[in-house]
Design a protein around this motif. Structure first.
Motif, PDB file in Angstrom:
ATOM      1  N   LEU A 196       0.854  -1.185   0.000  1.00 40.25           N
ATOM      2  CA  LEU A 196       0.000   0.000   0.000  1.00 40.25           C
ATOM      3  C   LEU A 196       0.892   1.239   0.000  1.00 40.25           C
ATOM      4  N   ASN A 197       0.660   2.133  -0.989  1.00 46.49           N
ATOM      5  CA  ASN A 197       1.521   3.307  -1.120  1.00 46.49           C
ATOM      6  C   ASN A 197       0.688   4.501  -1.582  1.00 46.49           C
ATOM      7  N   VAL A 198       1.320   5.667  -1.688  1.00 43.58           N
ATOM      8  CA  VAL A 198       0.601   6.884  -2.099  1.00 43.58           C
ATOM      9  C   VAL A 198       0.644   7.075  -3.612  1.00 43.58           C
ATOM     10  N   GLY A 199       1.254   6.151  -4.319  1.00 43.09           N
ATOM     11  CA  GLY A 199       1.300   6.232  -5.771  1.00 43.09           C
ATOM     12  C   GLY A 199       1.776   4.916  -6.334  1.00 43.09           C
ATOM     13  N   GLU A 235       3.898   4.713  -8.950  1.00 43.50           N
ATOM     14  CA  GLU A 235       5.245   4.856  -9.503  1.00 43.50           C
ATOM     15  C   GLU A 235       6.300   4.416  -8.486  1.00 43.50           C
ATOM     16  N   SER A 256       8.963   5.634  -7.664  1.00 42.99           N
ATOM     17  CA  SER A 256       9.618   6.711  -6.907  1.00 42.99           C
ATOM     18  C   SER A 256       8.768   7.171  -5.720  1.00 42.99           C
ATOM     19  N   GLY A 279       6.390   7.246  -2.214  1.00 45.82           N
ATOM     20  CA  GLY A 279       6.356   6.659  -0.883  1.00 45.82           C
ATOM     21  C   GLY A 279       7.616   6.852  -0.065  1.00 45.82           C
ATOM     22  N   ILE A 303       9.087   1.731   2.312  1.00 48.94           N
ATOM     23  CA  ILE A 303       8.178   1.057   1.376  1.00 48.94           C
ATOM     24  C   ILE A 303       8.882   0.756   0.061  1.00 48.94           C
ATOM     25  N   GLU A 319      -2.680   1.779  -4.438  1.00 49.60           N
ATOM     26  CA  GLU A 319      -3.136   2.942  -3.676  1.00 49.60           C
ATOM     27  C   GLU A 319      -4.403   2.599  -2.901  1.00 49.60           C
ATOM     28  N   GLY A 320      -4.795   3.506  -2.019  1.00 51.24           N
ATOM     29  CA  GLY A 320      -5.950   3.249  -1.158  1.00 51.24           C
ATOM     30  C   GLY A 320      -7.201   2.872  -1.924  1.00 51.24           C
ATOM     31  N   ASP A 321      -7.381   3.494  -3.114  1.00 48.07           N
ATOM     32  CA  ASP A 321      -8.611   3.184  -3.860  1.00 48.07           C
ATOM     33  C   ASP A 321      -8.537   1.810  -4.534  1.00 48.07           C
TER      34      ASP A 321
END
Lengths: 336, 336
Positions: free
Chosen positions: A183-186, A188, A190, A192, A196, A216-218
């Motif tokens: 689980l990450n913020v993007g 790509e 690069s 986070g 991670i 990602e969260g979605d």
């Protein structure tokens, strides 16, 4: 069918015996091969055992304890002073082999600390993880870990969670080659935190592990992964946020009428596994035994689900399979 | 009504001019006092300006640039080599006073880095935060920050976000004494990371700030707080997880029939502010200017919303009010 014994901490959670005793009674009537060892404080527990006719039940043994671990207690304090608590005694029964699994709705941090102390982790695992199921848009489930046992995790710990999650998906979901993601913020490479990104490299380097990259969260409910790995803070927020959206939708106000009734019913069903009153039971995995953490706010039906989940885990032999996986493919080589 | 000028990065996001130009045209027709400065690559942008009859529009000036910041670019790379990018030029226009606000759907990290370089933060603020609205169960909104500009935050930064969020809630939501809370894994004071526990102490020590303690993920939509503070990783996951649950519910499959149509319509409306195609525009606050980040996947209606949000922020004078708050009640005394 061979008899299975589960140890229950009857005092944990927001309610204790009024919730846990009826759940225990129902579990016994559902599963004729189930034996229970119940741990709790004398006056309150025995009153409810009496009321539910469990005091002299042939498949129930009761062990009265002198202490209870509260939700406010710090794990270190519970470890030092909680030796006679219902939570600790239930874990002791698991460690001694009297019981094959343990269920508690108590303080997660204390349960985690005591479980490590009493049961120990399987070789190759440093931290147990709390794992739970997430419903997927097109049906079926994914597994999310950690959902609250480890507030922050380094890259190696996250990668180990990936390997533990893989075994859980094989045994609990029956998926032969589960897709593991972080689980990450993007999406790509690069994006986070360093931990991670490095965990991604570690997972990609593990032979025969189906690592599919960042999500990602979605994507948690989109059916794109079978196992989603994150630290316990992020996982806990993600899980509870889902519950929050579910509740917001169930809060249809006091609208009357058939359409609203149908709507509420439909959403309730659709969201049942995001609704802690219905779905229940996250498992602490990576230990030398099956420990199920029931939601603190769980009612009797939910606590019953946690007991049934513990029984299923005994049958799946998850701890042994995780131990085997780390035994045959140790991760430390990748971790360095 | 006085004229307002907004600078638009026309190349950002997944689509660029095919989405941003029609949105710009609509904004101009909706707001007769709006002027736009458009930044983008010559061939593609002019083709779409021509198609939407904006090439010689009296309230549009166009500035062709030679570069575009991609989603894959690292912020440091964009900073060093993106001096002639549409994103950078749009921010320059804001810094020079030509424009009063800037909108981009481009790379968040790059936008953040360039905005800090070009605009600088207001005195007393070290890091800008990305802030967005969350719908509440009983109506109205709460503000969530940071939702992705800062992957990890120390206690002081989190406390500053609380103060910035307070000003945003006053000016954007019109709440005189907004309830400020910290997103955590439990409500008890012992829960969470050191940074969050310390941030709680800092916020509690700030005079005239209505700090109400920790809130869990399931409280994000419960109407218990007006401003919810967390680091950018957690906020981004929480926001996207909400979108994921929303999408799962909207994924009613291909069910036909009036009931399903009504259901889908009702849920769509209920979840519109969790649906990035409808709600849109998170603001970078704490800067000496109004910068609105549009969702990368935004369509024309969503990009239009981001432009309207930028106009609203100019009228709210949020940057000045944040600067004033930190000027009159500096936080560093509490931070040490």
């Amino acid at each position: 069918m061979p008899q299975l014994t589960v140890a229950l901490d009857m005092m944990g959670g927001d309610y204790g015996p009024p919730v846990t005793v009826p759940a225990a009674a129902q579990a016994l009537s559902l599963l004729p091969h189930l034996k229970l060892i119940l741990f709790g404080l004398e006056p309150e527990l025995s009153a409810w055992l009496n009321r539910c006719k469990l005091l002299h039940h042939p498949r129930v043994s009761v062990c009265f304890t002198s202490q209870v671990v509260t939700n406010e207690q710090k794990p270190t304090h519970a470890l030092r002073y909680g030796a006679n608590s219902s939570m600790r005694k239930a874990l002791d029964a698991l460690a001694s082999g009297e019981a094959a699994a343990c269920v508690s709705a108590g303080n997660t941090g204390a349960l985690m600390a005591m479980a490590i102390r009493v049961l120990n982790t399987v070789p190759g695992v440093d931290r147990p993880a709390l794992i739970t199921r997430l419903p997927q848009a097109r049906g079926g489930y994914a597994l999310l870990l950690d959902v609250g046992a480890n507030i922050s995790c380094d890259a190696t710990t996250l990668a180990r969670f990936g390997v533990m999650g893989e075994q859980a998906a094989r045994h609990v979901l029956g998926i032969s080659s589960p897709r593991i993601s972080l689980l990450n913020v993007g999406a790509e490479a690069s994006k986070g935190s360093d931990a991670i990104r490095q965990a991604g490299q570690l997972l990609a380097a593990i032979p025969n592990l189906n690592y599919t990259g960042f999500i990602e969260g979605d994507g948690l409910f989109a059916g794109r992964a079978d196992v989603i790995v994150c630290d316990g803070f992020v996982g806990n927020v993600a899980l509870k946020t889902s519950e929050g959206v579910a509740r917001m939708l169930l809060g249809l106000g006091e609208r009357r009428g058939l359409l609203w009734k149908m709507l509420r019913f439909w959403i309730k069903r659709r969201l049942s596994h995001l609704n802690p009153d219905q779905y229940n039971g996250a498992s602490l995995i990576g230990l030398r035994g099956s420990v199920v953490k029931s939601h603190g706010s769980a009612g009797s039906p939910a606590f019953l689900n946690a007991i049934l989940q513990a029984v299923a885990e005994i049958e799946h032999e998850l701890p042994a399979s995780i131990a085997h996986r780390f035994d045959t493919a140790p991760m430390d080589s990748h971790a360095r």
